[in-house]
Design a protein around this motif. Structure first.
Motif, PDB file in Angstrom:
ATOM      1  N   PRO A 125       0.830  -1.207   0.000  1.00 13.86           N
ATOM      2  CA  PRO A 125       0.000   0.000   0.000  1.00 13.86           C
ATOM      3  C   PRO A 125       0.870   1.265   0.000  1.00 13.86           C
ATOM      4  CG  PRO A 125       0.223  -0.819   2.225  1.00 13.86           C
ATOM      5  CD  PRO A 125       0.954  -1.796   1.344  1.00 13.86           C
TER       6      PRO A 125
ATOM      7  N   ALA B 289      -0.394   2.746   6.790  1.00 18.08           N
ATOM      8  CA  ALA B 289      -1.265   2.657   5.614  1.00 18.08           C
ATOM      9  C   ALA B 289      -2.726   2.908   5.995  1.00 18.08           C
ATOM     10  CB  ALA B 289      -1.121   1.287   4.965  1.00 18.08           C
ATOM     11  N   GLN B 290      -3.415   3.674   5.161  1.00 15.32           N
ATOM     12  CA  GLN B 290      -4.836   3.959   5.385  1.00 15.32           C
ATOM     13  C   GLN B 290      -5.730   2.852   4.828  1.00 15.32           C
ATOM     14  OE1 GLN B 290      -5.809   6.765   7.199  1.00 15.32           O
ATOM     15  NE2 GLN B 290      -3.587   6.812   7.497  1.00 15.32           N
ATOM     16  N   GLU B 291      -5.267   2.216   3.759  1.00 13.46           N
ATOM     17  CA  GLU B 291      -6.029   1.110   3.163  1.00 13.46           C
ATOM     18  C   GLU B 291      -5.235  -0.176   3.314  1.00 13.46           C
ATOM     19  OE1 GLU B 291      -7.614   1.580  -0.701  1.00 13.46           O
ATOM     20  OE2 GLU B 291      -8.762   3.375  -0.201  1.00 13.46           O
ATOM     21  N   TRP B 292      -5.488  -0.880   4.393  1.00 15.57           N
ATOM     22  CA  TRP B 292      -4.737  -2.104   4.640  1.00 15.57           C
ATOM     23  C   TRP B 292      -5.583  -3.067   5.481  1.00 15.57           C
ATOM     24  CZ3 TRP B 292      -1.580  -4.207   1.729  1.00 15.57           C
ATOM     25  CH2 TRP B 292      -0.670  -5.181   2.134  1.00 15.57           C
TER      26      TRP B 292
ATOM     27  N   ASP C  10     -11.210  -7.429   2.812  1.00 17.20           N
ATOM     28  CA  ASP C  10     -12.659  -7.630   2.709  1.00 17.20           C
ATOM     29  C   ASP C  10     -12.888  -9.060   2.209  1.00 17.20           C
ATOM     30  OD1 ASP C  10     -15.322  -7.770   1.898  1.00 17.20           O
ATOM     31  OD2 ASP C  10     -15.367  -5.711   1.151  1.00 17.20           O
TER      32      ASP C  10
ATOM     33  N   VAL D 175      -9.168  -3.045   1.370  1.00 17.05           N
ATOM     34  CA  VAL D 175     -10.054  -1.888   1.536  1.00 17.05           C
ATOM     35  C   VAL D 175      -9.530  -1.000   2.665  1.00 17.05           C
ATOM     36  CG1 VAL D 175     -12.081  -3.109   0.668  1.00 17.05           C
ATOM     37  CG2 VAL D 175     -11.550  -3.171   3.127  1.00 17.05           C
ATOM     38  N   SER D 176     -10.243   0.102   2.902  1.00 18.70           N
ATOM     39  CA  SER D 176      -9.864   1.057   3.940  1.00 18.70           C
ATOM     40  C   SER D 176      -9.927   0.426   5.322  1.00 18.70           C
ATOM     41  CB  SER D 176     -10.796   2.266   3.894  1.00 18.70           C
ATOM     42  OG  SER D 176     -10.608   3.084   5.026  1.00 18.70           O
ATOM     43  N   ASN D 177      -8.992   0.849   6.182  1.00 15.71           N
ATOM     44  CA  ASN D 177      -8.976   0.362   7.573  1.00 15.71           C
ATOM     45  C   ASN D 177     -10.256   0.749   8.313  1.00 15.71           C
ATOM     46  OD1 ASN D 177      -6.440  -0.406   6.884  1.00 15.71           O
ATOM     47  ND2 ASN D 177      -5.358   1.006   8.230  1.00 15.71           N
ATOM     48  N   LYS D 178     -10.899   1.827   7.847  1.00 21.24           N
ATOM     49  CA  LYS D 178     -12.130   2.286   8.509  1.00 21.24           C
ATOM     50  C   LYS D 178     -13.257   1.267   8.399  1.00 21.24           C
ATOM     51  CE  LYS D 178     -11.047   7.160   7.666  1.00 21.24           C
ATOM     52  NZ  LYS D 178     -11.444   8.384   6.922  1.00 21.24           N
ATOM     53  N   LEU D 179     -13.136   0.358   7.435  1.00 21.59           N
ATOM     54  CA  LEU D 179     -14.196  -0.631   7.216  1.00 21.59           C
ATOM     55  C   LEU D 179     -14.026  -1.897   8.048  1.00 21.59           C
ATOM     56  CD1 LEU D 179     -14.517  -0.338   3.319  1.00 21.59           C
ATOM     57  CD2 LEU D 179     -15.966   0.728   5.071  1.00 21.59           C
TER      58      LEU D 179
END
Length: 940
Positions: free
Chosen positions: A508, A526-529, A532, A539-543
């Protein structure tokens, strides 16, 4: 028409690239030959003249094999992940991919300039996602495998779960974690999936475990043993400590015996084989258990000398041993903790090498001898390593030098069990003694006592026979950014593999390449690590919801991951679905000739052999060893230059004037000296930015008014300013001169100093070769029949060069070329029948000039397609002999005579010669001595 190397070399390098002259085919009736150079790391510094040495040797051999009818695979690529690029990224903020790309372009430019016959259509880069998707796939296969000791191979994990569901694990003979609890089939079938996964992690070929590692705080990462020199990191020279971390590891130890036995089947130098044998470290002996006083716990030791069980005077644990904190008494706790902290700053390699320092601390605890029931004091000492055996030793000072020194240093009483004097030193031989003070072993020798002691230990359940290996499982995690991402996500803290269909898992983007503020590896930035599991994508870590979206592994793989299988990828480099097709793997099999540095003896070469054997076990390949023949090229050393300053730093003294003056040598950039005369260009030195502090210094010159620098042979290094750029040599003399000169320096496997002054002689040789084919007016080759002497010169060169190439004696070939050209020049040879095969013979060494000469001789195809000339012995058979004719022992003239003549015929010819009559002046010789083929001597 003059020899113009620059023009010729650019012309033919362009021709080779456009025509893909050296592209190997996977579909051919020709026999295969696979030549490989060790995977280069593309550093920003580029190549110096020491780097191409092995490449030139492998290129000569590759070209020769093509000339002899083989389909040669000679590929090249880049080991492009690694710590240097990441450190540069941290310093400059540039993405490692960008700097790596720049470095690769520079390497490629330099390699092309030297004229290597690489098949660039198969180039690979470990940092290319289309490459590392297969490295990730191999990791998944390792995770999904276990090592079955019964079949002595890795097998699918499904085989193991099938056994568990039918029989439990009591009868399973596997390589696994220690102290695994025994369970029945019924218990296994009743376990939750999470419980089963935890158990399987104890058997998998790659597994998560808390491991003692080399941690470098300054670099923020774990380092392998071969990345540490004298206790500091090879990269940057930062301190390294030992600490425990949860890491991915690989069970290379399961292959210890096969790695050992495989060495007998390959053509490697004994020194490299011995390095691997020592690293694997097979020992035959016994495991012995010493119960700790007043507890149910035991210390397990491995010993190769169970016959000395009655000589145990104390026990020593490695400072990192799990029991140390548990058994240490209150009184000793402070001293033990201080010692453990101090030891953590020293690498295992440093501790192994340091045999002079004696240090240790008493834990306050005691163990019970299994036979005598005596109390034995338990110490810790850094000469015991957690990574070898059990991390504990039963110390028998009367029979071991280190134990002897330790006991004397700390005044521990020594028990003598040998009928030998140990007042001055331990008795370490396995022969020449009888045991005393050893109860039921008294009077026995080593063999008998070993057998009896093991039987007695087994009888009381205090020990057992065991084979041990020094080889430890390989730590496979790195806290870095610029490395292969693991195809792993975590569910309830347990690792899950991403399905192969969704590989590669790409690195990423991150803003910073340093660890996070809370100490996580750089991928923690990384923000997307996150993975899914429904849509099978990153996908984004927020998910992250821990239901269908889970966190991904934050560590990356070590540098040796991509280099542990790369030779297989070259076989079918553009295959998107597999490492390589089954047909390509079957055709190329393995590497026939591997050339590279000996520094990889216990790192890359061991890991590569391990992965190769694993891939064979799972049916991907059919060969057990990756590299049939290995040659370690020697190092080309730099000729450093020095000026000498006095203690006041204001005076620089030329070497010849030093005398008894105390001076301090300073490395000098070769750019400010005459490399032939060793004279310093004082003005250039003063203006050089490195030496600005000496602009006002006084220079003490020699009697000729010159400043002569000192010279010393050292490793070629930028820090010593003794690096010679091959580009400069190619620009001034040509690549063919560089190639020939590097081979001419000495035997391939020996270290040798570089001396630019000698290169002009090789350049002169090529100009002399050119003049056999061209004069000032153009091409001068004729179709006349050559003389016997011309054929003789050619065929002795064919014979010598073929033998030298096959024996890797490249330096003596270059000498033979020089002899050949000198002889042909004297013979005024411009004959096609001689010069055409000569162009082919020299082509492996000097391919550019050979191509030009071949083309001038009227050929449309590359000289690389010509067959190597066949040696014909008849041209070396002597039909005549030039006899020295002597009178009373003094040679007066020579006479060419057929070797078929008898003694009588020779005498008749000699006596009829008018020169003989002049010498005799009418006298009859008293005696005529004739030795056919050797001498003629007339006496009296």
């Amino acid at each position: 028409m003059k020899y113009n190397p620059k023009e010729i070399e650019q012309k033919w390098q362009k021709y080779w690239a456009e025509n893909q002259t050296f592209k190997a085919s996977n579909e051919t009736s020709k026999p295969k030959y696979y030549v490989l150079d060790m995977f280069p790391y593309p550093s920003g510094a580029g190549l110096h003249v020491g780097h191409p040495l092995g490449y030139i040797a492998s290129d000569i051999f590759s070209r020769f094999k093509r000339h002899t009818g083989f389909n040669v695979l000679h590929p090249q690529g880049y080991d492009s992940f690694g710590l240097p690029a990441e450190q540069y990224a941290i310093q400059t903020g540039q993405h490692p991919a960008l700097t790596t790309e720049v470095n690769i372009a520079r390497y490629r430019e330099q390699l092309d300039k030297i004229g290597f016959s690489f098949d660039w259509s198969r180039e690979v880069r470990t940092s290319d996602p289309q490459y590392y998707k297969h490295t990730q796939w191999i990791f998944i296969q390792l995770f999904n495998s276990w090592y079955n000791k019964d079949t002595d191979r890795a097998e699918p994990i499904e085989n193991l779960t099938a056994i568990f569901s039918m029989k439990g694990n009591a009868s399973v003979y596997a390589v696994s974690d220690e102290n695994i609890e025994i369970f029945s089939a019924a218990e296994w079938n009743g376990f939750s999936e999470e419980q089963k996964e935890k158990i399987l992690l104890q058997y998998r070929m790659t597994y998560l475990a808390e491991t003692e590692v080399n941690w470098c705080p300054a670099l923020g990462t774990v380092l392998a043993n071969d990345e540490i020199i004298n206790g500091v990191s090879e990269r940057g020279g930062y301190p390294v400590i030992r600490k425990k971390m949860t890491q991915w590891s690989m069970r290379i130890s399961s292959y210890a015996e096969r790695l050992l036995q495989g060495l007998d089947t390959i053509d490697w130098s004994e020194s490299i084989k011995e390095s691997q044998r020592n690293w694997i470290g097979k020992s035959v002996g016994a495991s012995v258990f010493f119960r700790l006083k007043d507890t149910d716990a035991s210390i397990e030791v491995f010993t190769t000398r169970p016959d000395t069980i009655f000589g145990v005077s104390f026990m020593t644990l490695a400072p990192e041993h799990d029991l140390v904190q548990e058994i240490t008494t209150k009184e000793q706790k402070e001293a033990v903790q201080a010692y453990v902290a101090a030891t953590a700053k020293r690498s295992e390699r440093e501790r192994m090498a340091d045999v002079k320092t004696i240090s240790g601390v008493f834990t306050g605890a005691y163990a019970i001898h299994p036979f005598t029931k005596e109390e034995i004091p338990v110490w810790i000492g850094d000469y015991v390593l957690a990574g070898y055996g059990t991390g504990a030793v039963m110390a028998v000072p009367c029979g071991d030098e280190r134990d002897y020194a330790f006991a004397n240093h700390f005044a521990i009483p020594i028990k003598n069990i040998f009928n030998q004097d140990i007042s001055e030193a331990a008795y370490t031989d396995k022969v020449g003694f009888e045991l005393i003070n050893s109860d039921f072993l008294n009077g026995m020798d080593y063999k008998q006592a070993t057998k009896e002691s093991i039987a007695a230990l087994e009888k009381i359940s205090a020990g057992r026979a065991k084979v041990n290996y020094r080889l430890r499982d390989a730590v496979f995690s790195r806290q870095r950014y610029w490395g292969e991402p693991f195809p792993v996500y975590y569910v309830n803290g347990l690792p899950k593999m991403i399905e192969a269909a969704y590989l590669p898992i790409r690195l990423p983007e991150v803003e910073k390449y340093l660890p996070t503020e809370d100490g996580q590896p750089p991928l923690g930035n990384a923000q997307e690590w996150a993975w899914d599991t429904k849509n099978n994508k990153v996908v984004s870590n927020k998910l992250i919801d821990y239901s269908s979206v889970f966190p991904l592994e934050l560590n990356t793989m070590p540098g040796w991951a991509g280099s542990s299988w790369y030779w297989l990828r070259y076989m079918d480099a553009h295959n998107e679905n597999e490492i390589a097709s089954r047909e390509a793997l079957q055709y190329w099999q393995n590497v026939d000739l591997y050339i590279g540095g000996s520094e990889h003896a216990t790192g890359h070469l061991l890991y590569a052999r391990f992965w190769n054997k694993f891939l064979k076990d799972i049916g991907v390949i059919t060969t057990d060893e990756p590299f049939k023949k290995l040659i370690n090229q020697g190092m080309i050393l730099g000729m450093s230059a020095f000026v000498y300053r006095t203690e006041d730093s204001k005076t620089l003294i030329t070497k010849d004037k030093i005398g008894t003056t105390k001076v301090y040598p300073i490395h000098v950039d070769l750019a400010v000296i005459n490399d032939v005369t060793n004279e310093l260009d004082i003005e250039a030195f003063k203006q050089h930015p490195l030496y600005s502090e000496y602009r006002d210094a006084e220079f003490v010159l020699d009697d000729q008014g010159k400043y002569i620098v000192g010279r010393e042979v050292e490793k070629m290094s930028k820090s010593k300013y003794n690096v010679v750029n091959p580009d400069d040599i190619c620009d001034e003399y040509g690549a063919d001169t560089l190639r020939l000169y590097e081979m001419f320096l000495g035997p391939l496997e020996q270290a040798k100093p570089w001396n630019t002054a000698g290169i002009s002689g090789v350049f002169g040789f090529l100009k002399k070769l050119w003049r056999l084919y061209f004069d000032d007016n153009g091409f001068i080759v004729v179709d006349d029949e050559p003389t016997k002497e011309m054929y003789k010169t050619l065929h002795k060169t064919i014979k010598k060069v073929r033998e030298d190439i096959e024996n890797f004696s490249f330096n003596t070939s270059v000498s033979q070329f020089m002899i050949c050209v000198n002889e042909l020049t004297q013979q005024k040879c411009h004959h096609r029948a001689i010069l055409e095969p000569l162009a082919v013979i020299i082509a492996p060494y000097a391919p550019h000039i050979a191509e030009e000469l071949w083309h001038a001789l009227g050929h449309d195809q590359s000289v690389s397609e010509a067959l190597f000339p066949i040696f014909d012995e008849k041209y070396l058979v002597e039909s005549e002999k030039e006899y020295p004719v002597s009178f009373n022992g003094k040679m007066r003239f020579t006479l060419n005579l057929s070797l078929d003549l008898t003694v009588e015929q020779i005498q008749e010819i000699v006596m009829a010669d008018e020169r003989t009559q002049q010498q005799l002046q009418g006298r009859e010789p008293k005696k005529i001595i004739i030795v056919p083929g050797k001498i003629i001597n007339l006496v009296g």
